[in-house]
Design an enzyme around this catalytic site. Sequence first.
Site, PDB file in Angstrom:
ATOM      1  N   HIS A  53       0.492  -0.777  -0.238  1.00  0.00           N
ATOM      2  CA  HIS A  53       0.125   0.290  -0.029  1.00  0.00           C
ATOM      3  C   HIS A  53       1.175   1.735  -0.191  1.00  0.00           C
ATOM      4  O   HIS A  53       1.793   1.332   0.640  1.00  0.00           O
ATOM      5  CB  HIS A  53      -0.963  -0.262   1.108  1.00  0.00           C
ATOM      6  N   GLU A  55       0.951   3.782   1.660  1.00  0.00           N
ATOM      7  CA  GLU A  55       1.095   4.838   3.202  1.00  0.00           C
ATOM      8  C   GLU A  55       2.438   3.294   3.868  1.00  0.00           C
ATOM      9  O   GLU A  55       3.069   3.975   4.696  1.00  0.00           O
ATOM     10  CB  GLU A  55       0.017   4.233   4.038  1.00  0.00           C
ATOM     11  N   CYS A  83      -7.217   2.070   4.813  1.00  0.00           N
ATOM     12  CA  CYS A  83      -7.387   1.150   5.416  1.00  0.00           C
ATOM     13  C   CYS A  83      -6.803   1.200   6.793  1.00  0.00           C
ATOM     14  O   CYS A  83      -6.762   1.310   7.471  1.00  0.00           O
ATOM     15  CB  CYS A  83      -7.031   0.168   4.570  1.00  0.00           C
ATOM     16  N   CYS A  86      -2.964   0.403   6.928  1.00  0.00           N
ATOM     17  CA  CYS A  86      -2.448   1.000   7.058  1.00  0.00           C
ATOM     18  C   CYS A  86      -2.780   2.054   8.395  1.00  0.00           C
ATOM     19  O   CYS A  86      -2.195   3.210   9.242  1.00  0.00           O
ATOM     20  CB  CYS A  86      -2.605   2.527   5.678  1.00  0.00           C
TER      21      CYS A  86
END
Length: 172
Positions: A53, A55, A83, A86
């Site tokens: 991801h 992040e 999410c 993260c």
Amino acid sequence: MTRDEKYMKEAIKQAKKAYALGEVPIGCVIVYQDKIIGRGYNRRNTDRNTLAHAEITAINKASRAMKDWRLEECTLYVTLEPCQMCAGAIVQARITETVIGAMNPKAGCGGSILNILEMQEFNHQVIVRRGILEEACQTLLRDFFVELRERNRMEKQQRREKEAEEDNGEKP
């Protein structure tokens, strides 16, 4: 242009890199003392990695730059609300502030479904600002999914046509 807008534009640049790869366009930058120390964009499909991801990538890079897992006094800018994974990583990294472009009502954990970032029950809470360059972030996502649906529709249609041709070729 505000400081938040300046750095959200940098996060949008990262999101466009994901878009170019055919990934959901999510981008992130981490800023310390008015300098970007971590950048990331969504690469889950490209890397075949659940953890890829924007992040997480940016946090890893920022931690290397700071030579510490604690990212205190840092601000994370992300184009789409984090999410649960993260958001948890942001709290664990002790990031001071998170600036969110677009909210994610289906999976967001920075205020939509849950608010992991500001939960008083944790030993660290994050200062959150939402809606920075929201329209630009939403447009990028919307355009991506419109194109994805069209691409999927076209591929499905091509498969049907190929199957029909093969069926016709097999008949005497």
